[in-house]
Scaffold this active site. Sequence first.
Site, PDB file in Angstrom:
ATOM      1  N   GLU A   1      52.901  37.055  49.443  1.00 17.09           N
ATOM      2  CA  GLU A   1      54.259  36.823  48.960  1.00 17.09           C
ATOM      3  C   GLU A   1      54.894  38.081  48.387  1.00 17.09           C
ATOM      4  OE1 GLU A   1      52.455  33.782  46.282  1.00 17.09           O
ATOM      5  OE2 GLU A   1      53.911  34.579  44.872  1.00 17.09           O
TER       6      GLU A   1
ATOM      7  N   CYS B   1      59.492  43.340  44.918  1.00 17.68           N
ATOM      8  CA  CYS B   1      58.141  43.346  44.362  1.00 17.68           C
ATOM      9  C   CYS B   1      57.182  42.967  45.489  1.00 17.68           C
ATOM     10  CB  CYS B   1      58.078  42.323  43.226  1.00 17.68           C
ATOM     11  SG  CYS B   1      56.415  42.035  42.605  1.00 17.68           S
TER      12      CYS B   1
ATOM     13  N   CYS C   1      42.865  38.936  45.091  1.00 16.85           N
ATOM     14  CA  CYS C   1      42.568  40.038  44.170  1.00 16.85           C
ATOM     15  C   CYS C   1      41.195  39.787  43.572  1.00 16.85           C
ATOM     16  CB  CYS C   1      43.622  40.049  43.058  1.00 16.85           C
ATOM     17  SG  CYS C   1      43.429  41.410  41.877  1.00 16.85           S
TER      18      CYS C   1
ATOM     19  N   CYS D   1      41.904  38.653  36.280  1.00 19.63           N
ATOM     20  CA  CYS D   1      42.684  38.425  35.050  1.00 19.63           C
ATOM     21  C   CYS D   1      42.869  36.916  34.866  1.00 19.63           C
ATOM     22  CB  CYS D   1      44.032  39.127  35.112  1.00 19.63           C
ATOM     23  SG  CYS D   1      43.868  40.910  35.237  1.00 19.63           S
TER      24      CYS D   1
ATOM     25  N   CYS E   1      46.227  34.930  35.753  1.00 20.14           N
ATOM     26  CA  CYS E   1      46.898  35.295  37.004  1.00 20.14           C
ATOM     27  C   CYS E   1      46.456  34.415  38.164  1.00 20.14           C
ATOM     28  CB  CYS E   1      46.603  36.764  37.318  1.00 20.14           C
ATOM     29  SG  CYS E   1      47.383  37.312  38.843  1.00 20.14           S
TER      30      CYS E   1
ATOM     31  N   GLY F   1      47.390  41.362  44.010  1.00 16.61           N
ATOM     32  CA  GLY F   1      46.475  42.452  44.323  1.00 16.61           C
ATOM     33  C   GLY F   1      46.497  43.552  43.288  1.00 16.61           C
ATOM     34  N   GLU F   2      45.431  44.367  43.325  1.00 17.20           N
ATOM     35  CA  GLU F   2      45.359  45.541  42.452  1.00 17.20           C
ATOM     36  C   GLU F   2      45.569  46.770  43.344  1.00 17.20           C
ATOM     37  OE1 GLU F   2      45.286  46.643  39.313  1.00 17.20           O
ATOM     38  OE2 GLU F   2      45.048  48.610  40.214  1.00 17.20           O
TER      39      GLU F   2
ATOM     40  N   SER G   1      51.797  49.240  39.494  1.00 19.79           N
ATOM     41  CA  SER G   1      51.217  48.641  38.300  1.00 19.79           C
ATOM     42  C   SER G   1      49.714  48.462  38.469  1.00 19.79           C
ATOM     43  CB  SER G   1      51.882  47.275  38.087  1.00 19.79           C
ATOM     44  OG  SER G   1      51.324  46.623  36.984  1.00 19.79           O
TER      45      SER G   1
ATOM     46  N   SER H   1      48.914  47.461  32.814  1.00 23.13           N
ATOM     47  CA  SER H   1      48.848  46.112  32.250  1.00 23.13           C
ATOM     48  C   SER H   1      47.921  46.158  31.044  1.00 23.13           C
ATOM     49  CB  SER H   1      48.319  45.133  33.290  1.00 23.13           C
ATOM     50  OG  SER H   1      49.219  45.095  34.364  1.00 23.13           O
ATOM     51  N   LEU H   2      48.530  46.079  29.878  1.00 25.96           N
ATOM     52  CA  LEU H   2      47.776  46.269  28.644  1.00 25.96           C
ATOM     53  C   LEU H   2      47.340  44.920  28.070  1.00 25.96           C
ATOM     54  CD1 LEU H   2      46.933  48.618  26.847  1.00 25.96           C
ATOM     55  CD2 LEU H   2      49.156  48.513  25.742  1.00 25.96           C
ATOM     56  N   HIS H   3      48.291  44.094  27.703  1.00 24.81           N
ATOM     57  CA  HIS H   3      48.076  42.710  27.293  1.00 24.81           C
ATOM     58  C   HIS H   3      47.271  42.504  26.013  1.00 24.81           C
ATOM     59  CE1 HIS H   3      49.945  42.071  31.072  1.00 24.81           C
ATOM     60  NE2 HIS H   3      48.865  42.016  31.826  1.00 24.81           N
TER      61      HIS H   3
ATOM     62  N   ASN I   1      53.598  33.452  32.282  1.00 19.46           N
ATOM     63  CA  ASN I   1      54.072  32.389  33.149  1.00 19.46           C
ATOM     64  C   ASN I   1      52.879  31.453  33.378  1.00 19.46           C
ATOM     65  OD1 ASN I   1      55.438  30.961  35.155  1.00 19.46           O
ATOM     66  ND2 ASN I   1      56.390  32.825  35.938  1.00 19.46           N
TER      67      ASN I   1
ATOM     68  N   CYS J   1      53.101  35.831  39.957  1.00 15.31           N
ATOM     69  CA  CYS J   1      52.220  36.368  41.004  1.00 15.31           C
ATOM     70  C   CYS J   1      51.323  35.317  41.629  1.00 15.31           C
ATOM     71  CB  CYS J   1      51.242  37.369  40.398  1.00 15.31           C
ATOM     72  SG  CYS J   1      51.990  38.826  39.803  1.00 15.31           S
TER      73      CYS J   1
HETATM   74  N1  SAH Z   1      47.049  44.286  39.559  1.00 17.82           N
HETATM   75  C1  SAH Z   1      48.196  44.920  39.014  1.00 17.82           C
HETATM   76  C2  SAH Z   1      49.521  44.416  39.548  1.00 17.82           C
HETATM   77  C3  SAH Z   1      49.713  42.946  39.682  1.00 17.82           C
HETATM   78  S1  SAH Z   1      50.413  41.914  38.536  1.00 17.82           S
HETATM   79  C4  SAH Z   1      48.178  44.854  37.510  1.00 17.82           C
HETATM   80  O1  SAH Z   1      47.285  44.224  36.974  1.00 17.82           O
HETATM   81  O2  SAH Z   1      49.017  45.464  36.879  1.00 17.82           O
HETATM   82  C5  SAH Z   1      51.837  42.515  37.764  1.00 17.82           C
HETATM   83  C6  SAH Z   1      51.870  42.144  36.287  1.00 17.82           C
HETATM   84  O3  SAH Z   1      52.018  40.734  36.074  1.00 17.82           O
HETATM   85  C7  SAH Z   1      50.588  42.529  35.556  1.00 17.82           C
HETATM   86  O4  SAH Z   1      50.923  43.075  34.305  1.00 17.82           O
HETATM   87  C8  SAH Z   1      49.888  41.197  35.379  1.00 17.82           C
HETATM   88  O5  SAH Z   1      48.959  41.255  34.350  1.00 17.82           O
HETATM   89  C9  SAH Z   1      51.058  40.280  35.132  1.00 17.82           C
HETATM   90  N2  SAH Z   1      50.820  38.851  35.392  1.00 17.82           N
HETATM   91  C10 SAH Z   1      50.073  38.266  36.345  1.00 17.82           C
HETATM   92  N3  SAH Z   1      50.123  36.930  36.251  1.00 17.82           N
HETATM   93  C11 SAH Z   1      50.925  36.653  35.206  1.00 17.82           C
HETATM   94  C12 SAH Z   1      51.369  35.446  34.603  1.00 17.82           C
HETATM   95  N4  SAH Z   1      50.983  34.263  35.049  1.00 17.82           N
HETATM   96  N5  SAH Z   1      52.194  35.558  33.535  1.00 17.82           N
HETATM   97  C13 SAH Z   1      52.597  36.772  33.077  1.00 17.82           C
HETATM   98  N6  SAH Z   1      52.219  37.924  33.597  1.00 17.82           N
HETATM   99  C14 SAH Z   1      51.382  37.884  34.654  1.00 17.82           C
END
Ligand code: SAH
Length: 352
Positions: A99, A112, A119, A123, A126, A166-167, A198, A221-223, A297, A340
């Site tokens: 997608e 995007c 992947c 995470c 995700c 994907g990463e 990213s 992606s820090l989180h 999300n 995603c």
């Molecule tokens: N693999 C890469 C790019 C993919 S995701 C990465 O990890 O950065 C793009 C961003 O969306 C990342 O910051 C990921 O952590 C975040 N993401 C994925 N699923 C999400 C969700 N359900 N809610 C909020 N952010 C999400």
Amino acid sequence: MTAEQADRKTDIRSLSREELTEELGRMGQPAYRGGQIFRWLHEKQASSFDEMSNLPLSLRGRLEQDYELCPLRIVEVKVSALDGTRKYLFGLSDGNVIESVLMRYKYGNSVCISSQVGCRMGCRFCASTLDGLVRNLRPSEMLDQVYQIQKDTGERVSHVVVMGSGEPLDNYDHLLRFIRLLTDENGIRISQRNLTVSTCGLVPQMLQLAEEKLQITLALSLHASGDEVRRTLMPVANRYRLEEVLKACRTYFEKTGRRVSFEYSLVKGVNDSLAEASALAALLKDQHGHVNLIPVNPIKERDFRQSERKTVEAFKNCLEKNGIHVTIRREMGRDINGACGQLRRSYLNEKE
Ligand code: SAH
């Protein structure tokens, strides 16, 4: 090599301009042919060799025989009634689906794209990673997401973010080819500065990327502001400590002059406290970067919940008070499975 691979035609849209020129030279063609064909493929985005009207018929036949264009097929388009965001489900030539999303901003259209089918980073919040990695996307399959969306809407795409499923740094070589093709002066000509990649924080590849002399934006992606919380959300945090990851961000900035952006998905009760915000501000003090807050999300397979609006605001204020530049990601396409991997997942579930 398996028999199937041996039979396979060459994926012509994944070749660089130099490679294409070399291949054509080997076929006994004049030096300018490679460039001509490159422009047909990437500037005019021809969908067949037949369209390449300034090539001799015999050459078109030869290309048809040895090369393939393997275009993506639009399986479904969902259009948001709220903001015109368009979510595409594309079919690949091997039957997999991926997608991509088109978002319309004041500054232009941003696409995007996905970099892998599935992947393997795992995470927890995700949807893309729930069934693991199926395969890497080829450079041409990353490109065609942009080409197809531009063709479908008839509107110029100015920005690309590799933030779909994907990463990207786990598919490094194909990603680099994709970047060079996307920004080639004889292709679709997206400016490197309008391209963001990213990553969840694969340190060796981040350092490698810093050496490529590119002007793209790196997003991390820090989180979380500490390893302990980060490990509960992102298995990759067991491999690389935050200290190493942030050092790699710093190197990226020093080598390229490009500020890194930090993504932070807020999950209720997990990483959204004010203490976490202060710790984050301290962590990023020397990074020159900017933080993008994303209310998580929620996906139905996990019980993560979105932080309340006022918690998000308080988190933002705390960062700002400490001198960090922050934006709250505007949620686009909320009504059409914005997060995603969710559209692909609901499609696969329906098919079952
Ligand atoms: N693999 C890469 C790019 C993919 S995701 C990465 O990890 O950065 C793009 C961003 O969306 C990342 O910051 C990921 O952590 C975040 N993401 C994925 N699923 C999400 C969700 N359900 N809610 C909020 N952010 C999400």
